[in-house]
Each structure stands twice: as structure tokens, then as C-alpha cells.
Design a protein around this motif. Sequence first.
Motif, PDB file in Angstrom:
ATOM      1  N   UNK A 229       0.832  -1.204   0.000  1.00  0.00           N
ATOM      2  CA  UNK A 229       0.000   0.000   0.000  1.00  0.00           C
ATOM      3  C   UNK A 229       0.868   1.256   0.000  1.00  0.00           C
ATOM      4  N   UNK A 230       1.923   1.265   0.801  1.00  0.00           N
ATOM      5  CA  UNK A 230       2.800   2.431   0.877  1.00  0.00           C
ATOM      6  C   UNK A 230       3.407   2.777  -0.474  1.00  0.00           C
ATOM      7  N   UNK A 231       3.782   1.764  -1.218  1.00  0.00           N
ATOM      8  CA  UNK A 231       4.486   1.987  -2.479  1.00  0.00           C
ATOM      9  C   UNK A 231       3.564   2.157  -3.687  1.00  0.00           C
ATOM     10  N   UNK A 232       2.356   1.602  -3.627  1.00  0.00           N
ATOM     11  CA  UNK A 232       1.515   1.572  -4.821  1.00  0.00           C
ATOM     12  C   UNK A 232       0.239   2.400  -4.716  1.00  0.00           C
ATOM     13  N   UNK A 233      -0.074   2.962  -3.551  1.00  0.00           N
ATOM     14  CA  UNK A 233      -1.339   3.693  -3.419  1.00  0.00           C
ATOM     15  C   UNK A 233      -1.408   4.890  -4.365  1.00  0.00           C
ATOM     16  N   UNK A 234      -0.343   5.696  -4.396  1.00  0.00           N
ATOM     17  CA  UNK A 234      -0.352   6.878  -5.266  1.00  0.00           C
ATOM     18  C   UNK A 234      -0.390   6.487  -6.738  1.00  0.00           C
ATOM     19  N   UNK A 252      -1.526   7.771   0.287  1.00  0.00           N
ATOM     20  CA  UNK A 252      -0.525   7.389   1.289  1.00  0.00           C
ATOM     21  C   UNK A 252      -0.608   8.285   2.514  1.00  0.00           C
ATOM     22  N   UNK A 253      -0.888   9.574   2.314  1.00  0.00           N
ATOM     23  CA  UNK A 253      -0.975  10.494   3.447  1.00  0.00           C
ATOM     24  C   UNK A 253      -2.094  10.086   4.398  1.00  0.00           C
TER      25      UNK A 253
END
Length: 402
Positions: A229-234, A252-253
Amino acid sequence: MDERHDPARARWAVAGLFFIVGIVISTWFTRIPQFKTGLSLSDAELTVALLAPTVGALTGMQFAGRLTARYGSAPIARVTIVLAPAALLIPAASGDLVTAFVGLLVFGVVDGIADVAANAQGVAVERQLRRPVLSGMHAAWGIGAIIGALSGGAAIATGLTVLQHFAVMAAVTVVLALVAGSQLLPAGVDRSQTDRESPKRTSWRTGWTRRVLALGLLGGAAMLCEGAISNWSAVFLHDELAATAAVASLGYSVFTVVETATRLVGDGVRRRVGPVPVVRVSVALAIAGLALVLLGSPSDIVWLAIVGFGLLGAGLAVLNPIVFSAVGHGSVQDTGSADTAGAAIAHYTTMSYGGVLAGPAIVGWLSGAMGLTAALACLLVPLVGIGLFARVTAAAEPAVAD
């Protein structure tokens, strides 16, 4: 007990350690572009440099258990929490890739050992207080990371060089580290007296049990989801839902803010209902969040996906702290002594760290074969697995202190 070693004070001291690490890590992340420019690195050379902290952290974790057993988590934490920000001065001052790589490798080793020592000390504090507090300590990491990111933006705006910025950060965090270190529990709470007399007693096998392996798989699955999620959400919001770059960054925010806020209340909830129900409800929240994310694709309901990332943050927030507690307290229950807790936590940390590294890569590989939406949907597999085997986290109930 000596007032200097009051468990209540130690609780805030350990939270301070996590806070410092969050600041240090975030400070490094915010200055990577300037670091690259300063050394005139190509993308390939930067990739090599960025491997160093990962390799170093995994290496450091292999020694952390033995160091904690021999000296206790408190002395190890005191030393490494001071060395970590100082180590970043090496790559900041370097003039070539080799020196930078060595400096980042040293930083990774120190950070890996500090991570294990801080969590081991946190478990020791839980045993002394006889109630869960580790989730709040992990929340301090998130708060530190947010402050580090904000200070990084301010440093860039004021024109500070990478070295100047890191020097200021090191000066501030070292003072905080010295204050926090003075309030930790004494080394004897998790130091092995037998190991001090016979160092060969502790080997790489120390701390490995079926419980640790099971919890490692559980924690690795949780961290796999978090890393993905941290790497692919944006990327998901931008590429799949056509969100602008500014809106895409909200994924991510929101995930991070909600995760940190949930950790702040996680200990109280776990104290009232127990770790297993909390894990199961957390998994349900995460699955609901994942469903909202996927329902937003490929329509224009971007806000629905952002809410989904927030629910994912709430669902994943307390899983790792609970499993850390289960590893530490379970080790005490299995062996009847606290001196193997550090080794068990070191083994678990290695496995969970592997999940963080594997998550982005697995999603990237799957997205190439089936698309990013379908790849994120595959996160349902580890989430369901955590829910099915939540019972193994029952050991997270703090054991009575000796």
C-alpha cells in the motif's frame, strides 16, 4: 525499583526511541533527490546506494538477538539510537558512490539493531507494567516520520545542504536520545546472566520456536500488505483512477495519518478486549478498506478509494505491534525466562522486514501480468490468512514481571 527505572517513565523513553528513528528515517527519505544530485548519480547508481540500508538492516538484525541477550536491550538501544543519526553524516559528506554506500550500509546495520533493541525494551516495559503499550510506541515512529518530513521540506526551502540538514538533525536527536536512554529499564530485565558467563550459549538458533515462525509468517503477511500500500497507493490513484498527482498523494498520506492515530488508541482497545479479537476486527477493517479501494476502479469515485486507504491504515495499524508483543511474551512463556526475547524479536523482525520488501515487488510483478487493480485485490489472500490464524497472537497478553 529505583525511580530512574520506573516502568512508566521507561514507556515514554521507548516511545522516544521510536520517535527518533522515525525522524531519522524520514529525514533521509526527504533528501534522497538532493543526495542523488550532489553525487551526480544515475538512476542505476542510486538504486545501488539505496540497497545499502536494506542490506545493512538485515545484517544487523542477525546480530541483534545475541547482543541483546549478552548486554540487555537498554545498553544496545542507548548506543545505536545515538549512532544512527550520526551514521547518516557519512553519506551526506561523501564525495563518491563507494563512500556513500559504505556509510548507508553502516546506517542500515545500526538501524536494524536499534529496531530490535527498541522493540525488546518495549516488550520488557509491557511485562513490568502488565499491560499493552507497544502500539503507542509504534505510533511515536509515525509522528516522528511526519515531523521529519516537514522539517525536510523546511530545510530544502531554507537552502540547507544535505550535510547541514543531517548535522542539525543529528544534534537534536542525539540530545533526545541521551535523555530517553537515561530512563530505560536496567539491562538486567532481559540480559542473560548465563550468556555473559558462556558467550557460546547464544547462537543463531536461539529464539527460534514454532511460535516465532508462525508469528513471523503472520507479521510478514501484515507488513507485505503495508509495504504494498505504501508503495503503490499513489500509483493506483493516478494510473487507475486518473487522479491528479496532488490528489494521488493523499492515498498514502491518509493511510499514514489514520494508521498513526489508530496506534495511539490501540493499546487501550487491546487491554479491554484482548489481542485476538483486535486482530480479527483489524483484518475485517483492512478487507473493507481494500474493497472500497477496488470499488473505486475504474470509475471516478476517487474519494471512495482514499477512504479505503484510510480504512486499510486503521486495519493494519496494530497488527505489527500486537505480533511483536506476542513474540516477546511468548518467548518468555516458552522458556520461562526473558533472556531469549531479544533473539526471538530479532528473528521476527527479519521475517516482517522481508514482508515489507516483498510486498511492493510482488504487487509490481502481478500488475504486469494482470493489471494493478487485480494485483491489489490479491492482498486479500494474506489478510484472510492473518484472520484465520489470529489465535496465535493470544501470547501478546503481557506476562507478569518477575
